[in-house]
Motif scaffolding. Structure first.
Motif, short mmCIF file in Angstrom:
data_model
loop_
_atom_site.label_atom_id
_atom_site.label_comp_id
_atom_site.label_asym_id
_atom_site.label_seq_id
_atom_site.Cartn_x
_atom_site.Cartn_y
_atom_site.Cartn_z
N ARG A 126 -2.00 52.99 43.35
CA ARG A 126 -0.77 52.26 43.68
C ARG A 126 -1.06 50.77 43.91
NH1 ARG A 126 3.35 53.76 48.64
NH2 ARG A 126 5.13 52.60 47.87
N ARG A 128 -1.38 49.33 40.52
CA ARG A 128 -0.07 49.34 39.84
C ARG A 128 0.80 48.19 40.35
NH1 ARG A 128 3.70 54.10 41.26
NH2 ARG A 128 4.26 52.61 42.85
N LEU A 129 0.69 47.95 41.65
CA LEU A 129 1.47 46.87 42.26
C LEU A 129 1.05 45.51 41.71
CD1 LEU A 129 3.50 47.38 44.59
CD2 LEU A 129 1.82 46.40 46.11
N LEU A 130 -0.27 45.33 41.61
CA LEU A 130 -0.78 44.07 41.07
C LEU A 130 -0.41 43.93 39.59
CD1 LEU A 130 -4.31 43.83 42.73
CD2 LEU A 130 -2.37 42.31 43.10
N ALA A 131 -0.52 45.05 38.87
CA ALA A 131 -0.17 45.02 37.45
C ALA A 131 1.29 44.63 37.29
CB ALA A 131 -0.42 46.40 36.84
#
Lengths: 337, 332
Positions: free
Chosen positions: B101, B104-107
């Motif tokens: 997660r 994913r947040l950074l992506a």
């Protein structure tokens, strides 16, 4: 948009935010449950008796006012005959009163929505103001302390954009949450009023007045959120906002108020943020200051002064806006170490 | 080769009410060219992290010129930020999030396809632990996650500040292999580390910083060669007699333990000839090549035999302010 979505996920995943929401729901549930437990649907006889008592109370007020006017006009002797009559009869003029006795005042143990909605809303707004301030401060404070902001800036090296996305996400989230909470809150008590109490007089004036308080309350919640966010950004820590709040409350609201009293400063409430918050929330506020009339209050001197909602809003906007602008200016140039 | 990172005359001073003015970086220069795996060495408090932070726009430089992938930094850094993966010191992640997660947040924030998250978790060896909360990760796992976050963008330039922090020996080797494989795929890597043996194994180029200034830069083998004193370890049956014979032949030799250390020798056959002619047969003749650690300690003065503990920032400057730049010669 991606940044806002990511920030939204971060904000909603914060334990502190979740804890505050749980506390809100708990406070909400406790208030609703105790209200429900302490209220009952009044019987017809209870209602008739209450209406009778309200009518009598209003008539008594009329009689007292007439008596006061008669004494002022010299038609009656000046002795009060055991009854208090003010020198200025307008003080007890029923027409000038904020509200007149109604049946709900004589129905103990009966929740009347129209009477209680506003105080209940004030409680909710107070909680949401606290929520906005603390969440705003901890959201950026924790990110600055933990290095989360640095991490984000390695991805999006635009400081103003990153901070603006955080502030925007915070304000948007707090606004949506405050709207949902207040609608759910008022709806619950409306249902309690319908099912286990009295709805009261829910006319256009009532809803307009409640809507105005609600709108002003939401503005206050947003300003408090921005204020917490701005102070924590300036101080790099959540505790900076908490410390600033505590210091302001003790040093200014208590200490400076005392000093202003001692030095006989006039209209000292003008310098207190709490006065402006009250004035904004209530659509204006009157304050008493005996120093305004050197020879004591009389026909030509009013010991009251008013803070209008407009001037209060200006004070609150300048404070929150100024600190937010300062936070952006400092963050733009600050060394992130 | 084109320059991927250029720093010229970087200067940064920190000021605080308590500790006053402290020069962290003092006219520092750095050149990293495309395809290099460039080691960035310096003692604690020498200005490594400040340099990297300034390069990445996290700290405002007082003066100096910096470019990243040809764009002036920090002014136009956003133009190339999508091609630069970086970790500076040990990044802290949100403990409640899982590794997956977090990435994913950074992506999402960086506009990178979420499918890339699985790829980088696999690359850093966290694929099977990606669904665990970060607060349960060991230091080494957090470091792997940090490297994964830097790789997420599929960068052309990777800047890693102490990537081996907290890694176990196997993890260090995996990190080394990863960097080699990235370099083989054309990624330029700038890596700061205290593990000098690792830098020597991984990096082809190195820059050494001491008290905010560059004290050496160039290819690793050339930097090492520049500090080669042409010393040899010699084992013979009679070391004391051997020393006398070598002194007579105008060679410098000292007894060290049970062996001799002969220095200033350009041709080692001279040693065996001088001793052999007098009936002393050489049992071992080993060249003493400097390693990066000895060069680092010599250049930075970070290790001195002293009864007083060395303090952070007590490293030395090159004598006469000279900089050993084996690509460009010696700057006075």
């Amino acid at each position: 948009m991606n940044l806002v979505r990511a920030e939204l996920e971060r904000l909603s995943a914060r334990r502190f935010v979740q804890l505050m929401v749980v506390l809100l729901v708990l406070a909400f549930a406790v208030t609703a449950a105790t209200t429900l437990a302490g209220s009952h649907k009044p019987s017809v006889s209870e209602l008739n008796s209450a209406r009778q008592q309200a009518t009598e109370a209003r008539q008594s007020m009329e009689a007292t006012f007439r008596e006061c006017l008669a004494r002022q006009g010299g038609a009656l002797p000046t002795e009060d005959g055991g009854m208090y009559l003010p020198a200025d009869c307008s003080e007890i003029d029923p027409v000038l009163q904020d509200r007149l006795p109604i049946a709900a005042d004589f129905l103990p143990g009966v929740f009347t929505f129209a009477e209680q909605a506003q105080p209940l809303l004030y409680f909710l707004i107070a909680f949401l103001v606290l929520f906005g301030f603390l969440v705003g401060a901890s959201y950026i404070g924790a990110d600055l302390t933990s290095g989360g902001v640095v991490n984000l800036l390695l991805w999006r090296p635009r400081r103003v954009t990153v901070l603006a996305a955080k502030l925007g996400t915070l304000l948007g989230t707090v606004l949506v949450l405050a709207l949902l909470a207040s609608v759910a809150y008022l709806a619950t008590f409306w249902v309690i009023g319908q099912a286990a109490g009295l709805p009261g007089r829910l006319d256009g004036d009532f809803w307009r007045s409640l809507g105005a308080v609600h709108g002003r309350g939401l503005v206050l919640v947003l300003l408090a959120s921005a204020l917490g966010f701005a102070i924590a950004t300036l101080g790099r820590h959540t505790s900076a906002a908490l410390g600033a709040f505590a210091a302001y409350a003790v040093v200014w609201e208590l200490g400076a108020r005392l000093v202003l009293e001692i030095v006989d400063a006039r209209k000292s409430d003008l310098f207190m943020l709490s006065s402006h918050i009250g004035a904004w929330l209530n659509g204006g506020a009157r304050f008493y200051d005996e120093r305004l009339c050197a020879g004591g209050p009389g026909l030509n001197c009013d010991s009251f002064y008013t803070i209008t909602w407009g001037s209060s809003l200006l004070v609150l906007l300048v404070l929150a806006g100024g600190l937010t602008a300062a936070a952006f200016a400092v963050f733009r140039r600050r060394d992130l170490i | 080769m084109s320059a991927v990172i250029e720093i010229e005359g970087l200067r940064k001073t920190f000021r605080s009410l308590r500790s006053g003015r402290r020069v962290a970086v003092d006219g520092f220069d750095l050149l990293v060219e495309a395809g290099q795996v460039h080691g960035f060495l310096g003692p604690n408090g020498s200005g490594k992290t400040t340099t990297l932070r300034a390069l990445l726009g996290l700290v405002r430089a007082d003066s100096g010129r910096m470019t990243v992938l040809g764009e002036p930094s920090p002014e136009l850094l956003p133009r190339v930020a999508g091609q630069v993966g970086a970790i500076v010191e040990s990044p802290q992640f949100f403990g409640n999030f899982t590794g997956y997660r977090t990435l994913r947040l950074l992506a999402r924030a960086g506009g990178v396809p979420v499918s890339r998250v699985d790829e980088v978790l696999e690359l850093v060896g966290l694929h099977d632990r990606g669904d665990e909360r970060v607060k349960g990760y060991s230091l080494g796992m957090k470091q792997r996650l940090a490297v994964a976050s830097a790789l997420l963008k599929d960068p052309r330039l990777l800047i890693l500040d102490e990537p081996a922090n907290g890694l176990d020996p196997a993890g260090i080797r995996e990190m080394r292999d990863l960097m080699r494989s990235l370099a083989a795929n054309g990624v330029t890597v700038l890596v700061s580390s205290h593990i000098l043996g690792e830098i020597q194994l991984i990096c082809d180029h190195v820059t050494i910083i001491s008290r905010g200034r560059r004290v050496a830069t160039g290819r690793v083998d050339e930097v090492l060669a520049g500090h080669d004193r042409h010393e040899f370890l010699v084992r013979v049956a009679e070391p004391e007699r051997a020393v006398d014979l070598l002194h007579a032949a105008e060679l410098t030799a000292v007894v060290d333990g049970g062996a001799l250390v002969v220095s200033g020798v350009s041709d080692p056959t001279v040693v065996s000839r001088v001793l052999g002619e007098q009936g002393l047969w050489v049992g071992e003749l080993t060249p003493l090549r400097p390693d990066l650690e000895s060069v680092f300690l010599e250049l930075t003065g970070a290790y001195e035999h002293s009864s007083v503990p060395r303090q952070v920032g007590d490293s030395s400057l090159p004598q006469g302010e000279a900089v050993i730049d084996l690509d460009r010669g010696v700057d006075a």
